[in-house]
Design a protein around this motif. Structure first.
Motif, short mmCIF file in Angstrom:
data_model
loop_
_atom_site.label_atom_id
_atom_site.label_comp_id
_atom_site.label_asym_id
_atom_site.label_seq_id
_atom_site.Cartn_x
_atom_site.Cartn_y
_atom_site.Cartn_z
N GLU A 109 28.67 34.13 -60.08
CA GLU A 109 29.35 34.18 -58.77
C GLU A 109 28.82 33.09 -57.86
OE1 GLU A 109 29.02 38.06 -57.01
OE2 GLU A 109 30.19 38.91 -58.66
N GLU A 110 27.53 32.94 -57.85
CA GLU A 110 26.92 31.91 -56.99
C GLU A 110 27.33 30.52 -57.43
OE1 GLU A 110 22.90 34.25 -55.56
OE2 GLU A 110 22.74 32.59 -56.97
N ALA A 111 27.39 30.33 -58.74
CA ALA A 111 27.78 29.02 -59.26
C ALA A 111 29.20 28.68 -58.84
CB ALA A 111 27.66 29.02 -60.78
N LYS A 112 30.02 29.71 -58.95
CA LYS A 112 31.43 29.52 -58.55
C LYS A 112 31.48 29.07 -57.10
CE LYS A 112 34.26 32.63 -61.11
NZ LYS A 112 34.72 34.00 -61.03
N GLU A 113 30.69 29.73 -56.31
CA GLU A 113 30.66 29.45 -54.89
C GLU A 113 30.20 28.01 -54.64
OE1 GLU A 113 28.72 31.54 -51.06
OE2 GLU A 113 28.80 32.70 -52.91
N LEU A 114 29.24 27.60 -55.37
CA LEU A 114 28.71 26.24 -55.19
C LEU A 114 29.67 25.18 -55.72
CD1 LEU A 114 24.99 26.73 -56.08
CD2 LEU A 114 25.89 25.97 -53.88
N GLY A 115 30.31 25.51 -56.81
CA GLY A 115 31.35 24.62 -57.33
C GLY A 115 30.84 23.49 -58.20
N ARG A 116 29.63 23.08 -58.07
CA ARG A 116 29.16 21.96 -58.88
C ARG A 116 27.85 22.30 -59.56
NH1 ARG A 116 29.84 16.11 -56.37
NH2 ARG A 116 28.45 15.77 -58.11
N SER A 117 27.74 21.74 -60.74
CA SER A 117 26.51 22.06 -61.50
C SER A 117 25.28 21.46 -60.86
CB SER A 117 26.64 21.57 -62.93
OG SER A 117 26.79 20.18 -62.92
N THR A 118 25.49 20.31 -60.15
CA THR A 118 24.35 19.68 -59.49
C THR A 118 23.69 20.64 -58.52
OG1 THR A 118 25.75 17.77 -59.46
CG2 THR A 118 23.68 17.58 -58.26
N MET A 119 24.55 21.41 -57.87
CA MET A 119 24.04 22.35 -56.91
C MET A 119 23.24 23.47 -57.59
SD MET A 119 24.89 20.91 -54.30
CE MET A 119 24.15 22.11 -53.23
N ASP A 120 23.72 23.88 -58.79
CA ASP A 120 22.98 24.90 -59.54
C ASP A 120 21.56 24.41 -59.82
OD1 ASP A 120 25.16 26.43 -59.56
OD2 ASP A 120 25.74 25.99 -61.65
N GLU A 121 21.51 23.14 -60.28
CA GLU A 121 20.19 22.59 -60.63
C GLU A 121 19.27 22.56 -59.42
OE1 GLU A 121 20.91 18.82 -62.45
OE2 GLU A 121 22.23 19.81 -63.90
N LEU A 122 19.85 22.12 -58.32
CA LEU A 122 19.03 22.03 -57.12
C LEU A 122 18.54 23.40 -56.68
CD1 LEU A 122 21.13 19.42 -55.15
CD2 LEU A 122 18.83 19.11 -56.12
N VAL A 153 22.63 26.02 -48.81
CA VAL A 153 23.53 25.61 -49.88
C VAL A 153 24.96 25.43 -49.37
CG1 VAL A 153 24.57 26.34 -52.05
CG2 VAL A 153 22.12 26.55 -51.71
N LYS A 154 25.33 26.39 -48.57
CA LYS A 154 26.71 26.32 -48.06
C LYS A 154 26.91 25.07 -47.23
CE LYS A 154 27.43 31.24 -48.28
NZ LYS A 154 27.33 32.47 -47.53
N LYS A 155 25.90 24.79 -46.41
CA LYS A 155 25.98 23.59 -45.56
C LYS A 155 26.10 22.35 -46.44
CE LYS A 155 23.16 25.46 -41.82
NZ LYS A 155 21.88 25.31 -41.11
N MET A 156 25.33 22.35 -47.52
CA MET A 156 25.33 21.20 -48.43
C MET A 156 26.72 20.97 -49.03
SD MET A 156 22.78 19.43 -48.71
CE MET A 156 21.75 19.61 -47.30
#
Ligand SMILES: Nc1ncnc2c1ncn2[C@@H]1O[C@H](COP(=O)(O)OP(=O)(O)OP(=O)(O)O)[C@@H](O)[C@H]1O
Length: 591
Positions: free
Chosen positions: A523-536, A547-550
């Motif tokens: 769910e969180e990954a979906k929210e972030l939309g990009r794998s880069t964000m997951d890694e971070l 994260v949301k701001k990013m």
């Protein structure tokens, strides 16, 4: 070993006048005044002579006097000491001579020593110190004397020896045949008198006392034989064949370059006959037993010394080897102890106490024991069996029981019907009985040790048909054991089932938690939309609320595709005059 001890002239240097007058007085006493004064005069002149003649000339004179004495002296002496070398091992020659002289000495010697014989029933006589016994062999006469020499420091530290004196014309006879004759006859007498012995090691503190013995013994009188040993016939035959082959294989062992010894590991539950089998082996081979109490051995050096002082034709036994010493863990434990104590100085006193205790404990290591079994020293003596027993074979270090050290592993297990028939014949004189069938069936269904069977077969009454009573007792015992085993199995099965249910519930809970965590992450990954964000996020560089701001920031970056505009957006977004370090990092990563 032939040593020619020649008489030496001892040159007296003490006051010649005193000596002279003493000798003169002695002459008066003996009524041989002339001889006494002549000897005194000779000694006086001899002493004067030695005082005024240069030392080098004296040495030369001594040398020629010795040569002359060798020439005129017709006797040769051979000394046979009780202990050879540095008192490592009692000389076999000494023992054989002792046995050889025992027959002659009782007839000839006037002063004899008596000791309890091997069978503890009769007294064995031997010649006392400095008493002479004459032996005749092929027309020649040989004089034997027993004596003890003392070092200057100690009057108790005596070294016993036999001295053989004979005319020099018999030198050839002595070296060619007489000495071998003495050894042969002595050994034969020794064997005839011999009763097997059961040895145990003395604490090393007693090794240097006047008794000087590292082993103590009693007469070995165990009645166990392979006939009385309850064991399947096939297994028994295999062991007997192995032992017989071993005793006849002296030449073979030499040919293949191996020390003449064999290792047996006897393992199995308590009461299955391990000790009984050792006694049967000793009786079968006619060997002595050295029962080594390893915990009383302080060091590897002591262990080696004990080994050296065992005789050939013997069995060295270490019972319950798994309990004897912590052979594998010992070094580690000591190290740990030292480290602990280093850490805390306050424990200095307790360290000293521990160290003292440790010094009192055995320092025998696994490598010491391995060397004991098949090191260089183990080859001395030959014709030896080394037997270890254990209830837990799996606990032993594989190095200790590998082939070559423990050549034959013999499992002694619960009583089979074959083993039972041996016991029935021994204990009840029964070869068959109508109850045997029931017993056979029950023995196939339950486990009972030969010790327990034997206990049931012991007649408890002399009245009536005690054999039948014993067999019925055994059947009852077997039934009880079967019932106990059934209850135990049920209990174990119940316990196992409970454990399995617990385990299953635990596994299900774990799976559920994992599934839940996965869903949340998705769910969180979906929210972030990009794998880069997951890694971070995973790297922990961003706090979750950033994260949301990013995400918005990235969208802005994608839209504007311009760094200065992006910077403005970024600063506005985070309400910063300059970007934070995490912000910079994100920017770098994205750009
Ligand atoms: N195989 C057997 N044959 C004849 N007697 C046996 C046998 N096994 C046990 N016994 C009897 O049981 C007694 C105990 O046996 P033993 O001491 O030999 O067992 P063990 O395996 O050495 O036991 P532990 O491991 O406790 O030392 C013996 O005195 C003997 O009477």
């Amino acid at each position: 070993m032939v040593s020619r001890e020649l008489p030496r002239i001892h040159c007296e240097t003490f006051l010649p006048s005193v000596f002279s007058s003493t000798m003169a007085r002695m002459g008066n006493v003996w009524g041989t005044n002339g001889i006494g004064s002549s000897i005194a005069n000779i000694m006086f002149f001899h002493a004067m002579f030695r005082q005024y003649i240069p030392q080098r000339l004296l040495d030369l004179i001594d040398k020629y006097v010795q040569k002359w004495l060798t020439f005129v002296n017709s006797d040769i002496q051979i000394t046979i000491s009780e202990y050879t070398g540095d008192r490592f091992k009692r000389s076999e020659a000494y023992t054989a001579i002792q046995a050889y002289l025992s027959t002659n000495s009782s007839k000839q010697a006037k002063r004899l020593k008596a000791d309890v014989g091997e069978n503890s029933k009769n007294l064995v006589l031997s010649i006392d110190d400095y008493e002479e016994v004459t032996d005749e062999y092929q027309g020649a006469q040989f004089v034997w004397t027993s004596a003890e020499s003392h070092s200057n420091q100690s009057r108790t530290d005596g070294k016993r020896y036999y001295m053989l004196k004979f005319h020099k014309k018999y030198r050839g006879l002595v070296t060619d045949t007489y000495l071998s004759h003495v050894m042969e006859v002595g050994k034969a007498i020794g064997l005839k008198n011999n009763q097997r012995k059961l040895y145990t090691n003395n604490p090393s503190i007693d090794w240097y006392s006047y008794k000087k013995s590292v082993w103590s013994h009693v007469v070995f009188d165990h009645p166990s034989t392979f006939q009385t040993l309850a064991l399947d016939a096939e297994k028994k035959k295999d062991i007997i064949d192995d032992l017989t082959a071993f005793t006849k294989a002296k030449g073979y062992y030499r040919k293949i370059g191996k020390a003449w010894k064999r290792g047996y590991l006897l393992y199995g539950p308590p009461g299955t006959g391990k000790s009984t089998m050792i006694a049967a082996i000793a009786n079968f081979l006619d060997y002595d037993i050295y029962d080594l109490e390893l915990t009383a051995v302080k060091s590897n050096t002591e262990l080696r010394k004990l080994l050296i002082e065992t005789t050939s034709k013997s069995i060295i036994v270490i019972e319950d080897i798994d309990c004897s010493l912590d052979l594998t863990g010992q070094r580690k434990k000591k190290k740990e102890t030292t480290e602990e104590l280093d850490d805390d100085e306050e424990e200095l006193n307790s360290m000293n106490a521990k160290e003292e205790k440790r010094m009192g404990e055995s320092q025998v290591t696994l490598s010491g024991l391995l060397n004991f079994i098949d090191g260089l020293w183990s080859a001395s003596g030959g014709e030896r069996l080394i037997i270890f027993t254990t209830n837990y074979k799996d606990k032993l270090d594989p190095a200790l029981i590998r082939t070559g050290r423990m050549d034959k592993h013999i499992e002694l297990s619960y009583c089979t019907f074959g083993a039972f028939t041996v016991l029935a014949e021994n204990y009840l004189n029964l070869k068959s009985h109508h109850l045997f069938e029931t017993i056979e069936q029950l023995l196939g269904e339950t486990q009972i040790t030969p010790a327990d069977v034997a206990e049931n077969l012991m007649p408890k009454t002399t009245n009536g048909n005690f054999a039948e009573v014993c067999l019925e007792d055994l059947i009852q015992s077997l039934k009880n054991k079967k019932e106990e085993a059934k209850l135990k199995a049920e209990e174990e099965a119940k316990l196992k089932a409970e454990q399995e249910v617990k385990l299953k519930a635990k596994q299900e809970a774990k799976l559920k938690a994992e599934k839940k965590a996965k869903l949340k992450a998705e769910e969180e990954a979906k929210e972030l939309g990009r794998s880069t964000m997951d890694e971070l996020d995973v790297d922990g560089l961003l706090r979750r609320n950033e994260v949301k701001k990013m995400r918005k920031l990235i969208e802005a970056f994608n839209t504007v595709q311009n760094k200065s505009l992006f910077d403005a957006e970024y600063s506005a977004l985070f309400k910063l005059s300059t970007p934070s370090s995490s912000g910079n990092l994100i920017v770098n990563l994205i750009v």
